[in-house]
Design a protein around this motif. Structure first.
Motif, mmCIF file in Angstrom:
data_model
loop_
_atom_site.group_PDB
_atom_site.id
_atom_site.type_symbol
_atom_site.label_atom_id
_atom_site.label_comp_id
_atom_site.label_asym_id
_atom_site.label_seq_id
_atom_site.Cartn_x
_atom_site.Cartn_y
_atom_site.Cartn_z
ATOM 1 N N SER A 68 0.388 -1.096 -0.173
ATOM 2 C CA SER A 68 -0.371 -0.066 0.005
ATOM 3 C C SER A 68 0.891 1.804 0.128
ATOM 4 C CB SER A 68 -1.040 -0.032 1.334
ATOM 5 O OG SER A 68 -0.348 -0.132 2.329
ATOM 6 N N SER A 69 2.120 1.560 -0.021
ATOM 7 C CA SER A 69 3.098 2.197 0.566
ATOM 8 C C SER A 69 3.738 2.571 -0.341
ATOM 9 C CB SER A 69 3.500 2.204 2.140
ATOM 10 O OG SER A 69 4.583 1.244 1.274
ATOM 11 N N SER A 70 4.151 1.421 -1.725
ATOM 12 C CA SER A 70 4.865 1.857 -2.825
ATOM 13 C C SER A 70 4.713 2.857 -3.690
ATOM 14 C CB SER A 70 4.453 0.292 -3.142
ATOM 15 O OG SER A 70 3.269 -0.151 -4.307
ATOM 16 N N SER A 71 3.204 3.452 -3.724
ATOM 17 C CA SER A 71 3.256 4.633 -4.690
ATOM 18 C C SER A 71 2.391 5.420 -4.205
ATOM 19 C CB SER A 71 2.827 3.947 -6.332
ATOM 20 O OG SER A 71 1.680 3.481 -5.809
ATOM 21 N N SER A 72 2.030 6.562 -4.507
ATOM 22 C CA SER A 72 1.168 7.870 -3.988
ATOM 23 C C SER A 72 -0.376 7.391 -4.030
ATOM 24 C CB SER A 72 1.719 9.023 -4.415
ATOM 25 O OG SER A 72 1.754 9.072 -5.864
ATOM 26 N N GLN A 73 -0.897 8.155 -3.788
ATOM 27 C CA GLN A 73 -2.357 7.307 -4.298
ATOM 28 C C GLN A 73 -2.227 8.648 -4.956
ATOM 29 O OE1 GLN A 73 -4.497 5.844 -2.916
ATOM 30 N NE2 GLN A 73 -6.370 7.043 -4.104
ATOM 31 N N GLU A 74 -2.311 9.738 -6.556
ATOM 32 C CA GLU A 74 -1.744 10.503 -7.274
ATOM 33 C C GLU A 74 -1.729 8.982 -8.111
ATOM 34 O OE1 GLU A 74 -3.315 13.142 -7.413
ATOM 35 O OE2 GLU A 74 -3.656 12.982 -5.128
ATOM 36 N N VAL A 75 -0.490 8.287 -7.685
ATOM 37 C CA VAL A 75 -0.001 7.966 -9.104
ATOM 38 C C VAL A 75 -1.299 6.424 -9.180
ATOM 39 C CG1 VAL A 75 1.687 5.729 -9.615
ATOM 40 C CG2 VAL A 75 2.104 8.060 -8.676
ATOM 41 N N ASP A 76 -1.740 5.909 -8.419
ATOM 42 C CA ASP A 76 -2.981 4.596 -7.900
ATOM 43 C C ASP A 76 -3.901 5.517 -9.046
ATOM 44 O OD1 ASP A 76 -1.204 3.653 -6.327
ATOM 45 O OD2 ASP A 76 -2.630 3.816 -4.906
ATOM 46 N N LYS A 77 -3.781 7.335 -8.937
ATOM 47 C CA LYS A 77 -5.304 7.160 -9.611
ATOM 48 C C LYS A 77 -5.339 7.315 -11.016
ATOM 49 C CE LYS A 77 -6.978 10.888 -6.331
ATOM 50 N NZ LYS A 77 -6.683 12.033 -5.481
ATOM 51 N N ILE A 78 -3.779 7.709 -11.431
ATOM 52 C CA ILE A 78 -3.976 8.179 -13.202
ATOM 53 C C ILE A 78 -3.669 6.353 -13.406
ATOM 54 C CG2 ILE A 78 -1.424 8.423 -14.871
ATOM 55 C CD1 ILE A 78 -3.191 10.587 -14.037
ATOM 56 N N ILE A 79 -3.264 5.474 -12.700
ATOM 57 C CA ILE A 79 -3.035 4.111 -13.173
ATOM 58 C C ILE A 79 -4.309 3.552 -13.045
ATOM 59 C CG2 ILE A 79 -2.610 1.905 -12.496
ATOM 60 C CD1 ILE A 79 0.286 2.718 -10.910
ATOM 61 N N SER A 80 -4.960 3.795 -12.399
ATOM 62 C CA SER A 80 -6.797 3.456 -12.194
ATOM 63 C C SER A 80 -7.297 4.571 -14.137
ATOM 64 C CB SER A 80 -7.837 4.060 -11.087
ATOM 65 O OG SER A 80 -7.250 3.536 -9.962
ATOM 66 N N LEU A 81 -7.088 5.384 -13.957
ATOM 67 C CA LEU A 81 -7.822 5.968 -14.985
ATOM 68 C C LEU A 81 -7.425 5.118 -16.547
ATOM 69 C CD1 LEU A 81 -9.284 8.420 -16.225
ATOM 70 C CD2 LEU A 81 -6.967 9.676 -16.554
ATOM 71 N N LEU A 82 -5.863 5.029 -16.796
ATOM 72 C CA LEU A 82 -5.086 4.311 -17.866
ATOM 73 C C LEU A 82 -5.949 3.174 -17.866
ATOM 74 C CD1 LEU A 82 -1.581 4.834 -16.918
ATOM 75 C CD2 LEU A 82 -3.229 5.640 -18.927
ATOM 76 N N TYR A 83 -6.195 1.872 -16.542
ATOM 77 C CA TYR A 83 -7.099 0.636 -16.921
ATOM 78 C C TYR A 83 -7.984 0.873 -16.666
ATOM 79 C CZ TYR A 83 -8.035 -3.425 -13.611
ATOM 80 O OH TYR A 83 -8.779 -4.407 -13.917
ATOM 81 N N GLY A 84 -8.985 1.590 -16.568
ATOM 82 C CA GLY A 84 -9.881 2.253 -16.793
ATOM 83 C C GLY A 84 -10.539 2.712 -18.190
ATOM 84 N N VAL A 85 -9.515 3.537 -18.536
ATOM 85 C CA VAL A 85 -10.104 3.816 -19.861
ATOM 86 C C VAL A 85 -9.109 3.136 -21.110
ATOM 87 C CG1 VAL A 85 -10.641 6.178 -21.521
ATOM 88 C CG2 VAL A 85 -11.064 6.433 -18.917
ATOM 89 N N LEU A 86 -8.011 4.100 -20.965
ATOM 90 C CA LEU A 86 -7.299 3.765 -22.058
ATOM 91 C C LEU A 86 -7.273 2.015 -22.173
ATOM 92 C CD1 LEU A 86 -4.982 4.410 -23.949
ATOM 93 C CD2 LEU A 86 -3.401 4.129 -22.507
ATOM 94 N N THR A 87 -7.414 0.214 -21.567
ATOM 95 C CA THR A 87 -6.959 0.037 -21.935
ATOM 96 C C THR A 87 -8.184 -1.202 -22.650
ATOM 97 O OG1 THR A 87 -5.482 -1.301 -20.192
ATOM 98 C CG2 THR A 87 -6.704 -2.727 -20.868
ATOM 99 N N PRO A 88 -9.947 -0.522 -22.073
ATOM 100 C CA PRO A 88 -10.546 -0.798 -23.299
ATOM 101 C C PRO A 88 -11.528 -0.338 -24.371
ATOM 102 C CG PRO A 88 -11.413 -0.436 -20.187
ATOM 103 C CD PRO A 88 -10.000 -0.209 -20.590
ATOM 104 N N MET A 89 -10.258 0.652 -24.099
ATOM 105 C CA MET A 89 -10.539 1.170 -25.501
ATOM 106 C C MET A 89 -9.597 0.718 -26.573
ATOM 107 S SD MET A 89 -8.767 5.186 -27.073
ATOM 108 C CE MET A 89 -7.226 3.931 -27.292
ATOM 109 N N LEU A 90 -8.219 0.517 -26.486
ATOM 110 C CA LEU A 90 -7.388 -0.721 -26.927
ATOM 111 C C LEU A 90 -7.950 -1.935 -27.617
ATOM 112 C CD1 LEU A 90 -3.768 0.596 -25.286
ATOM 113 C CD2 LEU A 90 -5.311 1.526 -27.556
#
Length: 319
Positions: free
Chosen positions: A276-298
């Motif tokens: 849980s401490s390996s990255s900041s919450q802001e990085v988690d948000k970016i990963i979630s956005l890519l996971y939730g938008v970019l992958t389904p689009m590709l």
């Protein structure tokens, strides 16, 4: 049992001798710390979401209307496209509204539905990708028996197992998460992501930790292991093919699926199986956005660009 619904801000209710704050809505922190970035993210998310809807809807339409695509692989691909539409639609519309709004809120029931749909679609996709790997294994390693092994009844049953597994595990996680008492209603995320919601818990829940661990292991490492085993045998079979044309054709049937697997599991593992401490919450948000938008689009782009049958079917449908 404590119910996490707020009737009025700051209202407290006596329940079994304890003071209990009951939340009826949540604030979504999102990317509000970076107001200048929100317009850029809105444009990015909107374009990606529209492409996701168009691409996956087109792929579903093509696989339904084109008789040559009435095969197990495209049955699973249609299910994958439908999941991607549902997954993005569970969170992206709320994100788009909140990126332009000063009041970034979501009601409790909407948060519960959003959490459930995201978990259900993500979990179902984990199982379905393993099913699709098995389908490719049978097609290449047991090609003569493929029509018998992967008949329509078996394919429908395998797809149904994927949906049931994903929906039931998501129901279990969501139900348990919503019964944990929360000491606030500010979610440091752009969606009701379960890990972000659990950070608001007033007390540590061993039961929730066990459930999350068991479900994560069942739906991430185990399907991924099955995929790796399938591709080990696939690669072994392909390398034994004497002609270069035959090897290229075999690789082309697996390339799209393998690309999607790498994208999907790469993002999922970075989110759910890390300290849980390996990255900041802001990085988690970016990963979630890519996971939730970019992958389904590709996904539909990868399958259509790398698959001659899909490209031919699209040309036949639109021209």
């Amino acid at each position: 049992m404590k119910i996490n619904i707020r009737i009025t801000t700051g209202a407290k209710k006596e329940m079994q001798g304890e003071n209990l704050t009951i939340w009826s809505f949540f604030f979504l922190e999102g990317f509000s710390r970076y107001p200048k970035l929100e317009i850029v993210l809105f444009a990015f998310s909107l374009v990606m979401y529209l492409i996701t809807l168009l691409g996956n809807s087109t792929l579903i339409l093509v696989t339904v209307l084109e008789s040559r695509l009435q095969t197990p692989m495209y049955l699973f691909l249609g299910n994958l496209s439908f999941m991607d539409i549902c997954y993005t639609s569970a969170s992206i519309p709320t994100l788009l509204v909140n990126l332009l709004s000063s009041q970034k809120t979501i009601v409790f029931s909407g948060c519960a539905v959003q959490m459930y749909l995201s978990l259900a679609m993500g979990s179902t996709e984990c199982v379905l990708l393993a099913v699709m790997a098995y389908d490719r294994y049978v097609a290449i390693c047991n090609s003569l028996r493929y029509p018998v092994i992967m008949n329509r009844q078996v394919c429908v049953q395998m797809a149904a197992v994927s949906w049931v597994t994903g929906c039931l595990t998501a129901l279990l996680e969501t139900t348990c998460a919503l019964q944990i008492p929360l000491c606030g209603n500010l979610i440091d995320h752009f969606t009701c992501e379960i890990l972000a919601v659990l950070k608001l818990a007033c007390a540590h829940s061993l039961l929730m930790d066990v459930i999350m661990l068991v479900v994560s292991v069942l739906l991430l490492p185990i399907p991924m292991l099955l995929i790796c085993i399938s591709y080990f045998f696939i690669l072994s079979t392909i390398l034994r093919i004497s002609s270069a044309e035959g090897r290229n054709k075999a690789f082309s049937t697996c390339g799209a699926h393998l690309t999607v697997v790498i994208l999907y599991y790469g993002a999922a593992l970075s989110m759910y199986l890390k300290p849980s401490s390996s990255s900041s919450q802001e990085v988690d948000k970016i990963i979630s956005l890519l996971y939730g938008v970019l992958t389904p689009m590709l996904n539909p782009i990868i399958y259509s660009l790398r698959n001659k049958e899909v490209k031919d079917a699209m040309k036949k449908l639109f021209y």
